[in-house]
Design an enzyme around this catalytic site. Structure first.
Site, PDB file in Angstrom:
ATOM      1  N   GLN A 173      38.184  52.261  18.046  1.00 31.66           N
ATOM      2  CA  GLN A 173      38.922  53.514  18.135  1.00 31.66           C
ATOM      3  C   GLN A 173      38.086  54.736  17.753  1.00 31.66           C
ATOM      4  O   GLN A 173      38.469  55.862  18.056  1.00 31.66           O
ATOM      5  CB  GLN A 173      40.180  53.424  17.267  1.00 31.66           C
ATOM      6  CG  GLN A 173      41.137  52.371  17.792  1.00 31.66           C
ATOM      7  CD  GLN A 173      42.373  52.234  16.931  1.00 31.66           C
ATOM      8  OE1 GLN A 173      42.413  51.417  16.036  1.00 31.66           O
ATOM      9  NE2 GLN A 173      43.380  53.045  17.174  1.00 31.66           N
TER      10      GLN A 173
ATOM     11  N   ASN B  69      42.990  41.572  11.744  1.00 37.55           N
ATOM     12  CA  ASN B  69      44.036  42.579  11.714  1.00 37.55           C
ATOM     13  C   ASN B  69      45.124  42.307  12.756  1.00 37.55           C
ATOM     14  O   ASN B  69      44.835  42.216  13.940  1.00 37.55           O
ATOM     15  CB  ASN B  69      43.445  43.968  12.003  1.00 37.55           C
ATOM     16  CG  ASN B  69      44.506  45.054  12.007  1.00 37.55           C
ATOM     17  OD1 ASN B  69      45.042  45.376  10.952  1.00 37.55           O
ATOM     18  ND2 ASN B  69      44.835  45.575  13.173  1.00 37.55           N
ATOM     19  N   GLU B  70      46.361  42.211  12.304  1.00 34.73           N
ATOM     20  CA  GLU B  70      47.543  42.144  13.168  1.00 34.73           C
ATOM     21  C   GLU B  70      47.494  41.053  14.237  1.00 34.73           C
ATOM     22  O   GLU B  70      47.451  41.341  15.449  1.00 34.73           O
ATOM     23  CB  GLU B  70      47.786  43.513  13.841  1.00 34.73           C
ATOM     24  CG  GLU B  70      48.080  44.618  12.859  1.00 34.73           C
ATOM     25  CD  GLU B  70      48.512  45.928  13.534  1.00 34.73           C
ATOM     26  OE1 GLU B  70      48.469  46.006  14.774  1.00 34.73           O
ATOM     27  OE2 GLU B  70      48.886  46.862  12.823  1.00 34.73           O
TER      28      GLU B  70
ATOM     29  N   HIS C 206      39.133  43.608  14.307  1.00 38.44           N
ATOM     30  CA  HIS C 206      40.210  44.526  14.682  1.00 38.44           C
ATOM     31  C   HIS C 206      40.282  44.558  16.215  1.00 38.44           C
ATOM     32  O   HIS C 206      40.019  45.562  16.851  1.00 38.44           O
ATOM     33  CB  HIS C 206      39.969  45.918  14.082  1.00 38.44           C
ATOM     34  CG  HIS C 206      41.223  46.728  13.928  1.00 38.44           C
ATOM     35  ND1 HIS C 206      41.675  47.194  12.711  1.00 38.44           N
ATOM     36  CD2 HIS C 206      42.135  47.129  14.847  1.00 38.44           C
ATOM     37  CE1 HIS C 206      42.804  47.872  12.895  1.00 38.44           C
ATOM     38  NE2 HIS C 206      43.104  47.840  14.175  1.00 38.44           N
TER      39      HIS C 206
ATOM     40  N   GLU D 173      48.104  49.807   6.421  1.00 36.10           N
ATOM     41  CA  GLU D 173      48.301  50.861   7.419  1.00 36.10           C
ATOM     42  C   GLU D 173      49.717  51.392   7.342  1.00 36.10           C
ATOM     43  O   GLU D 173      50.672  50.620   7.206  1.00 36.10           O
ATOM     44  CB  GLU D 173      48.112  50.348   8.865  1.00 36.10           C
ATOM     45  CG  GLU D 173      46.694  50.193   9.310  1.00 36.10           C
ATOM     46  CD  GLU D 173      46.571  49.679  10.747  1.00 36.10           C
ATOM     47  OE1 GLU D 173      47.414  50.047  11.597  1.00 36.10           O
ATOM     48  OE2 GLU D 173      45.632  48.913  11.004  1.00 36.10           O
TER      49      GLU D 173
ATOM     50  N   ARG E 272      39.141  51.950   4.661  1.00 33.38           N
ATOM     51  CA  ARG E 272      39.264  50.687   5.393  1.00 33.38           C
ATOM     52  C   ARG E 272      38.715  50.904   6.802  1.00 33.38           C
ATOM     53  O   ARG E 272      39.239  51.728   7.558  1.00 33.38           O
ATOM     54  CB  ARG E 272      40.736  50.257   5.458  1.00 33.38           C
ATOM     55  CG  ARG E 272      40.934  49.032   6.312  1.00 33.38           C
ATOM     56  CD  ARG E 272      42.363  48.516   6.360  1.00 33.38           C
ATOM     57  NE  ARG E 272      42.387  47.409   7.302  1.00 33.38           N
ATOM     58  CZ  ARG E 272      43.246  47.254   8.291  1.00 33.38           C
ATOM     59  NH1 ARG E 272      44.248  48.093   8.453  1.00 33.38           N
ATOM     60  NH2 ARG E 272      43.139  46.238   9.121  1.00 33.38           N
TER      61      ARG E 272
ATOM     62  N   GLU F  71      43.693  55.667  20.745  1.00 27.52           N
ATOM     63  CA  GLU F  71      44.839  54.836  20.371  1.00 27.52           C
ATOM     64  C   GLU F  71      45.154  53.788  21.457  1.00 27.52           C
ATOM     65  O   GLU F  71      46.226  53.770  22.050  1.00 27.52           O
ATOM     66  CB  GLU F  71      46.034  55.745  20.050  1.00 27.52           C
ATOM     67  CG  GLU F  71      47.305  55.050  19.559  1.00 27.52           C
ATOM     68  CD  GLU F  71      47.131  54.171  18.333  1.00 27.52           C
ATOM     69  OE1 GLU F  71      46.244  54.451  17.502  1.00 27.52           O
ATOM     70  OE2 GLU F  71      47.877  53.192  18.228  1.00 27.52           O
ATOM     71  N   TRP F  72      44.167  52.896  21.731  1.00 29.65           N
ATOM     72  CA  TRP F  72      44.376  51.769  22.641  1.00 29.65           C
ATOM     73  C   TRP F  72      44.990  52.226  23.964  1.00 29.65           C
ATOM     74  O   TRP F  72      44.489  53.160  24.566  1.00 29.65           O
ATOM     75  CB  TRP F  72      45.218  50.680  21.943  1.00 29.65           C
ATOM     76  CG  TRP F  72      44.698  50.371  20.566  1.00 29.65           C
ATOM     77  CD1 TRP F  72      45.223  50.814  19.391  1.00 29.65           C
ATOM     78  CD2 TRP F  72      43.517  49.610  20.210  1.00 29.65           C
ATOM     79  NE1 TRP F  72      44.450  50.368  18.335  1.00 29.65           N
ATOM     80  CE2 TRP F  72      43.405  49.634  18.805  1.00 29.65           C
ATOM     81  CE3 TRP F  72      42.544  48.908  20.935  1.00 29.65           C
ATOM     82  CZ2 TRP F  72      42.377  49.000  18.114  1.00 29.65           C
ATOM     83  CZ3 TRP F  72      41.519  48.269  20.245  1.00 29.65           C
ATOM     84  CH2 TRP F  72      41.447  48.316  18.859  1.00 29.65           C
TER      85      TRP F  72
ATOM     86  N   TRP G 111      46.995  55.574   7.993  1.00 31.66           N
ATOM     87  CA  TRP G 111      46.355  55.544   9.303  1.00 31.66           C
ATOM     88  C   TRP G 111      46.670  56.873   9.969  1.00 31.66           C
ATOM     89  O   TRP G 111      47.833  57.114  10.247  1.00 31.66           O
ATOM     90  CB  TRP G 111      46.886  54.375  10.148  1.00 31.66           C
ATOM     91  CG  TRP G 111      46.157  54.312  11.434  1.00 31.66           C
ATOM     92  CD1 TRP G 111      46.345  55.119  12.526  1.00 31.66           C
ATOM     93  CD2 TRP G 111      45.067  53.442  11.762  1.00 31.66           C
ATOM     94  NE1 TRP G 111      45.456  54.805  13.506  1.00 31.66           N
ATOM     95  CE2 TRP G 111      44.656  53.782  13.066  1.00 31.66           C
ATOM     96  CE3 TRP G 111      44.395  52.414  11.078  1.00 31.66           C
ATOM     97  CZ2 TRP G 111      43.612  53.134  13.711  1.00 31.66           C
ATOM     98  CZ3 TRP G 111      43.368  51.771  11.715  1.00 31.66           C
ATOM     99  CH2 TRP G 111      42.977  52.121  13.017  1.00 31.66           C
TER     100      TRP G 111
ATOM    101  N   TYR H  95      55.092  50.439  10.380  1.00 32.11           N
ATOM    102  CA  TYR H  95      55.345  51.734  11.013  1.00 32.11           C
ATOM    103  C   TYR H  95      56.825  52.035  11.267  1.00 32.11           C
ATOM    104  O   TYR H  95      57.256  53.147  11.126  1.00 32.11           O
ATOM    105  CB  TYR H  95      54.588  51.823  12.348  1.00 32.11           C
ATOM    106  CG  TYR H  95      53.081  51.902  12.174  1.00 32.11           C
ATOM    107  CD1 TYR H  95      52.453  53.114  11.985  1.00 32.11           C
ATOM    108  CD2 TYR H  95      52.293  50.751  12.188  1.00 32.11           C
ATOM    109  CE1 TYR H  95      51.076  53.202  11.812  1.00 32.11           C
ATOM    110  CE2 TYR H  95      50.909  50.831  12.015  1.00 32.11           C
ATOM    111  CZ  TYR H  95      50.305  52.061  11.831  1.00 32.11           C
ATOM    112  OH  TYR H  95      48.949  52.140  11.664  1.00 32.11           O
TER     113      TYR H  95
ATOM    114  N   ASN I 146      50.717  46.043   7.419  1.00 30.36           N
ATOM    115  CA  ASN I 146      50.767  47.282   8.200  1.00 30.36           C
ATOM    116  C   ASN I 146      52.219  47.492   8.588  1.00 30.36           C
ATOM    117  O   ASN I 146      52.881  46.562   9.070  1.00 30.36           O
ATOM    118  CB  ASN I 146      49.939  47.181   9.483  1.00 30.36           C
ATOM    119  CG  ASN I 146      48.447  47.070   9.209  1.00 30.36           C
ATOM    120  OD1 ASN I 146      47.997  47.206   8.062  1.00 30.36           O
ATOM    121  ND2 ASN I 146      47.672  46.812  10.249  1.00 30.36           N
TER     122      ASN I 146
END
Ligand SMILES: *[C@@H]1O[C@H](CO)[C@@H](O)[C@H](O)[C@H]1NC(C)=O
Ligand SMILES: *[C@@H]1O[C@H](CO)[C@@H](O)[C@H](O)[C@H]1NC(C)=O
Ligand SMILES: *[C@@H]1O[C@H](CO)[C@@H](O)[C@H](O)[C@H]1NC(C)=O
Length: 500
Positions: free
Chosen positions: A49, A196-197, A152, A403, A107, A452-453, A445, A337, A335
């Site tokens: 990213q 990650n995730e 990641h 995050e 991080r 952003e992907w 974050w 959101y 993480n």
């Protein structure tokens, strides 16, 4: 007797109308309590990213390079991470921002294909080795602690060509790469995150195909991926635990992301718990207790049978594998959101997929405020509920928030909406601490707007704006960076707090 049962039905209907988090927190006020002494504040990024330099100095291609190069339309604005925020060259600028905000730690992630262009340790890229050393030296010189994510989402394309996370060999590929990183950078790193995730990696990358590598294998490949993720994490963690921890004194864990799932009515409590087990428990339950959650084993077996599979689509772990995976964490890393409401389904869907296997429906309320990215609804109370659920489910363990943050599309420097998001989420975190949940760090974050992907540069989550119209890509402070700096300095979310 008849009257009595009618009464029960009547009471049952009353219970179904019971309160959810919206009503419970309708008049919520941000806490005037301070963060406890010793609580740490950080910011996060990930290699793809921000780094750019996608093919410079010997870096190999990774699955997101391939994903967007082959199909530019896969990102919202047709962009990709070839240059991103060019942090490969501008990392000192990023660190200057962090210094300005006063964070305790950063991080970041190492790009596997930068260090190992073909994915294997047969061929180590010396330029990459030096790049990360310079980055860690700069952080050390600025007194910023380091948390490193090893994976990641950026699998070397050379490994994807051999099946990627669906090939059992990935367990050793990853362990070799992780071991090299412990060896090269162990003295700089305070906390390691292996992966990650996994939810995004497996269910989007190998389930519905919306993320790289774009493999569509719902209900089958996504479980194979999950199994290999858990084994790769466990094996890499064991190497760390036995060979590096004794001298380095650092820590190691996995990041499992989770939304909060709120029962729509009191009749949906079991459905919400099932959903949490499918989303979070799927990865954390094996790591804490050694196997898939029982509800997953039962549901997937039952659905697979109805669907005519000769065995459960959820691959079993052997006893040795259960022993290998169990206990491979030093703290819980989460993480978070957003939040969903959950309803039990009256008729099961027999689609072959992880989503259908949970047997429940989830949705977000229209009344919840939406951030720029559609699914991104602002529901601060869900954060507090998730933190309490983690304690109830896994016991009194240390939790690190790795995050949390919010997006917009314009990257406005006057980002009051982001200040409100941070303030309210961080307030529910303090409340959870006062209820006995052992949260020790919070990671925002992100430090800068970045790639952003699939949202491209249209989903901006930074507390610094990166001006993509200026060839120097300058980083410019948003109001939220000053707010976060003040929180870190005062430990207080408001103008004034009571002393602890
Ligand atoms: C929040 O503050 C307002 C104004 O001081 C007060 O009326 C309200 O009761 C408070 N809400 C809660 C849940 O304490
Ligand atoms: C189930 O079927 C697959 C192929 O469809 C086969 O590879 C596997 O061995 C079978 N398993 C059992 C337990 O019969
Ligand atoms: C971004 O850069 C362009 C081109 O240099 C400039 O016109 C614009 O004012 C800059 N935006 C901000 C917010 O600094």
């Amino acid at each position: 007797m008849k009257v009595f049962s009618s009464l029960l039905i009547f009471l049952g209907i009353l219970a179904i109308g019971s309160t959810d988090g919206d009503e419970e927190f309708a008049n919520y006020n941000v806490t005037n309590r301070k963060y406890p002494d010793g609580f740490k504040f950080g910011v996060a990024t990930a290699a793809y990213q921000i780094e750019g330099a996608w093919n410079l100095d010997g870096k190999g291609e990774q699955i997101w390079d391939t994903f967007f190069h082959e199909h530019p339309e896969r990102s919202n604005d047709g962009t990709n991470g070839d240059v991103a925020t060019d942090s490969y060259h501008l990392y000192k600028e990023d660190i200057r921002c962090m210094k300005e905000v006063g964070v305790d730690y950063y991080r970041l992630s190492i790009a596997w294909s930068r260090l190992l262009p073909d994915g294997t340790i047969d061929n180590v890229n010396k330029n990459a080795k030096n790049y990360y050393t310079s980055l860690f030296e700069e952080l050390r010189a600025n007194g910023i602690e380091v948390m490193v994510t090893l994976y990641h989402w950026d699998l070397p394309t050379a490994l994807e060509k051999q099946g990627g996370w669906l090939n059992p060999q990935v367990v050793d590929w990853f362990t070799d790469y992780a071991t090299l990183c412990y060896h090269l950078y162990g003295t700089y790193v305070k906390d390691w995150v292996t992966i990650n995730e996994p939810k995004q990696i497996c269910h989007v990358g190998y389930g519905d195909g919306g993320y790289a590598p774009g493999v569509r294998s719902p209900g089958v490949g996504e479980y194979t991926c999950a199994r290999h993720i858990l084994l790769a994490h466990a094996k890499a963690w064991r190497v760390f635990d036995t060979q590096y921890r004794p001298t380095l004194k650092s820590r190691n864990t996995i990041v499992v992301d989770s939304d909060w799932y709120e029962p729509a009515t009191s009749a949906d409590e079991e459905a919400a718990e099932t959903k949490l087990q499918f989303v979070h428990g799927m990865y954390m339950h094996p790591i804490v207790f050694g196997n898939w959650p029982q509800i997953m084993i039962d549901n997937v077996a039952k659905f697979s049978q109805v669907q005519g599979f000769n065995e459960s689509r959820l691959p079993a772990f052997s006893n040795e594998e259960i022993e290998l995976i169990k206990g491979t964490f030093d703290f819980i890393a989460i993480n978070h959101y957003t939040t969903y409401m959950v309803k039990a389904r009256s008729q099961p869907s027999y689609a072959v997929s992880w989503v259908a296997d949970s047997g429940v429906d989830s949705y977000q309320k229209d009344t919840w405020e939406t951030a720029a990215i559609g699914w991104f609804k602002k529901v601060p109370w869900g954060f507090g509920k998730l933190l309490r659920w983690l304690r109830k489910t896994y016991g009194d363990l240390e939790i690190v928030v790795t995050e949390n943050g919010v997006s917009d599309r314009d990257g406005s420097l006057q980002d009051q909406h982001r200040i409100e998001y941070i303030k309210n989420y961080m307030s529910h975190l303090i409340d959870a601490i006062h209820d006995g949940v052992r949260v020790t760090s919070y990671t925002l974050w992100s430090i800068i707007d970045n790639f952003e992907w699939t949202q491209g540069f249209n989903g901006k989550l930074g507390i610094y704006f990166v001006n993509q119209s200026d060839p120097n890509l300058p980083r410019i402070a948003k109001d939220s960076s000053r707010y976060y700096a003040n929180v870190i300095k005062t430990k207080c979310l408001l103008d004034q707090c009571v002393d602890n």
